[in-house]
Design an enzyme around this catalytic site. Structure first.
Site, PDB file in Angstrom:
ATOM      1  N   GLU A 174      61.173 -16.801  27.488  1.00 14.35           N
ATOM      2  CA  GLU A 174      60.446 -15.637  27.998  1.00 14.35           C
ATOM      3  C   GLU A 174      60.739 -15.362  29.475  1.00 14.35           C
ATOM      4  O   GLU A 174      60.067 -15.888  30.357  1.00 14.35           O
ATOM      5  CB  GLU A 174      58.926 -15.824  27.816  1.00 14.35           C
ATOM      6  CG  GLU A 174      58.143 -14.600  28.310  1.00 14.35           C
ATOM      7  CD  GLU A 174      56.625 -14.706  28.124  1.00 14.35           C
ATOM      8  OE1 GLU A 174      56.136 -15.763  27.709  1.00 14.35           O
ATOM      9  OE2 GLU A 174      55.947 -13.715  28.407  1.00 14.35           O
ATOM     10  N   LYS A 216      61.660 -13.515  24.197  1.00 15.98           N
ATOM     11  CA  LYS A 216      60.417 -12.775  24.451  1.00 15.98           C
ATOM     12  C   LYS A 216      60.573 -12.026  25.782  1.00 15.98           C
ATOM     13  O   LYS A 216      60.206 -12.539  26.838  1.00 15.98           O
ATOM     14  CB  LYS A 216      59.230 -13.747  24.497  1.00 15.98           C
ATOM     15  CG  LYS A 216      57.909 -13.068  24.859  1.00 15.98           C
ATOM     16  CD  LYS A 216      56.708 -13.926  24.507  1.00 15.98           C
ATOM     17  CE  LYS A 216      55.431 -13.307  25.027  1.00 15.98           C
ATOM     18  NZ  LYS A 216      54.225 -13.938  24.502  1.00 15.98           N
TER      19      LYS A 216
HETATM   20  P1  13P Z   1      50.847 -10.191  27.348  1.00 16.58           P
HETATM   21  O1  13P Z   1      51.222  -9.588  26.033  1.00 16.58           O
HETATM   22  O2  13P Z   1      49.397 -10.026  27.718  1.00 16.58           O
HETATM   23  O3  13P Z   1      51.803  -9.794  28.448  1.00 16.58           O
HETATM   24  O4  13P Z   1      50.981 -11.765  27.189  1.00 16.58           O
HETATM   25  C1  13P Z   1      52.040 -12.273  26.501  1.00 16.58           C
HETATM   26  C2  13P Z   1      52.363 -13.610  27.018  1.00 16.58           C
HETATM   27  O5  13P Z   1      52.386 -14.564  26.282  1.00 16.58           O
HETATM   28  C3  13P Z   1      52.704 -13.744  28.427  1.00 16.58           C
HETATM   29  O6  13P Z   1      53.276 -14.990  28.660  1.00 16.58           O
END
Ligand code: 13P
Length: 338
Positions: A174, A216
């Site tokens: 991510e 992600k």
């Molecule tokens: P949000 O969808 O609120 O951005 O959170 C996703 C997430 O896991 C951030 O690390």
């Protein structure tokens, strides 16, 4: 199941991931915003309400948990990971220890948590987790993100991914380019391209099996304070272009973060992306705020009315499930009386 099968399941059409891995500090903010005290009991009560809802079976492929929740027991006596598994979803675990100040850089962050990670992964596997999450953050300004921030976070993401795969679990990679700021959508496109490129360069160096990973990322959006008005069609087109340009074809799919978009915006944008998807990648959601906001508000007012809270959550989860197949529209959205 091996990691390639798990990764495919995580991004399977019709379903997506519930990010319920807020650290205790973040949960404190979320609960404070609805005037609820942030106790362990309240955190468990809200999360268990979501995890035992009907949409877990129809629209949720996996749930990302915080360390505390992975160890908790539900009111029916089974563990939280067991409760999630019973609905057919896969339990996952956030393993980073947060974004901390990056020494040598002004205001930027580096994600920490590599020390001791190998031992923690063994324990997480035994507790039932089959995938993990590590979030790196990048801000946009005239001088950010710096090369230092881009390179150090990509390196950490790759080292994390290698340790997770060694433990036979799927790493969610991510790299989040934050929405804060006045930047244009094109600036977001350029920065996200550079960030993704560097991440995949490092993942390759660290011998990551890309078929056993899930990306992600952020969607390609203008900054939250940018005056520019951009349609969902343009967001979808630029997001798809950026990912096509920078993602290796071995990666099975993408589970977007919502990053501050409203609930309906996040659903609509994902739906548009799937409408024009001409790739083999699966595009789904891994939303935190955009899946939980309305449910959290309802819960704060009617904590003991589990069914009412679940109805609100089910609607949101099912709308997002529809958007993974480009089947969402405004009419479907409104066919819901809370
Ligand atoms: P949000 O969808 O609120 O951005 O959170 C996703 C997430 O896991 C951030 O690390």
């Amino acid at each position: 199941m091996n990691i390639e099968e798990i990764a495919k399941m995580m991004v399977a059409k019709g379903k997506g991931i519930l990010a319920a891995d807020e650290s205790t500090g973040t949960m404190e903010k979320r609960l404070k915003s609805v005037n609820v005290e942030c106790t362990e009991k309240n955190r468990l009560n809200f999360r268990e309400t979501l995890f035992s809802s009907n949409s877990m079976k129809t629209s949720i492929s996996g749930v990302i948990l915080f360390d505390e929740t992975l160890r908790q027991t539900s009111s029916s006596g089974i563990s939280i990971p067991e409760l999630i598994k019973k609905s057919g979803a896969i339990p996952g675990i956030k393993v980073d220890r947060g974004a901390k100040s990056l020494a040598g850089s002004d205001k930027e962050k580096i994600t920490e948590g590599l020390d001791g990670l190998r031992d923690r992964m063994k324990e997480y596997y035994d507790l039932g987790a089959r995938f993990a999450k590590w979030r790196a953050v990048y801000s946009i300004s005239s001088s950010h993100p710096s090369d230092q921030c881009i390179k150090s976070n990509a390196h950490a993401l790759a080292r994390y991914a290698a340790i997770v795969q060694e433990a036979k679990m799927v790493p969610i990679v991510e790299p989040e380019v934050l929405m804060d700021g006045e930047h244009t959508i094109d600036k977001c496109f350029d920065v996200t391209s550079i960030v993704l490129n560097e991440c995949y360069k490092e993942l390759k160096i660290h011998n990551i099996n890309l078929k056993g990973t899930v990306l992600k990322p952020n969607m390609i959006l203008p900054g939250a304070s940018c005056k520019q008005k951009v349609s969902a069609e343009e967001i979808a087109k630029k997001t798809l272009d950026c990912l096509k340009k920078n993602m290796p074809k071995e990666v099975p799919g993408v589970a977007f973060l919502s990053g501050g978009q409203s609930e309906v915006e996040a659903t609509k944008n994902l739906n548009e992306i799937n409408k024009i998807n001409d790739t083999n990648f699966h595009f789904t959601f891994s939303y935190g705020r955009a899946l939980q906001q309305s449910a959290l508000k309802t819960w704060s007012k009617s904590m003991s009315d589990t069914k009412k809270v679940q109805k609100v959550f089910d609607h949101r989860a099912n709308m997002n499930g529809a958007s993974t197949q480009a089947k969402w529209d405004e009419k479907l959205e409104q066919n819901f009386a809370a």
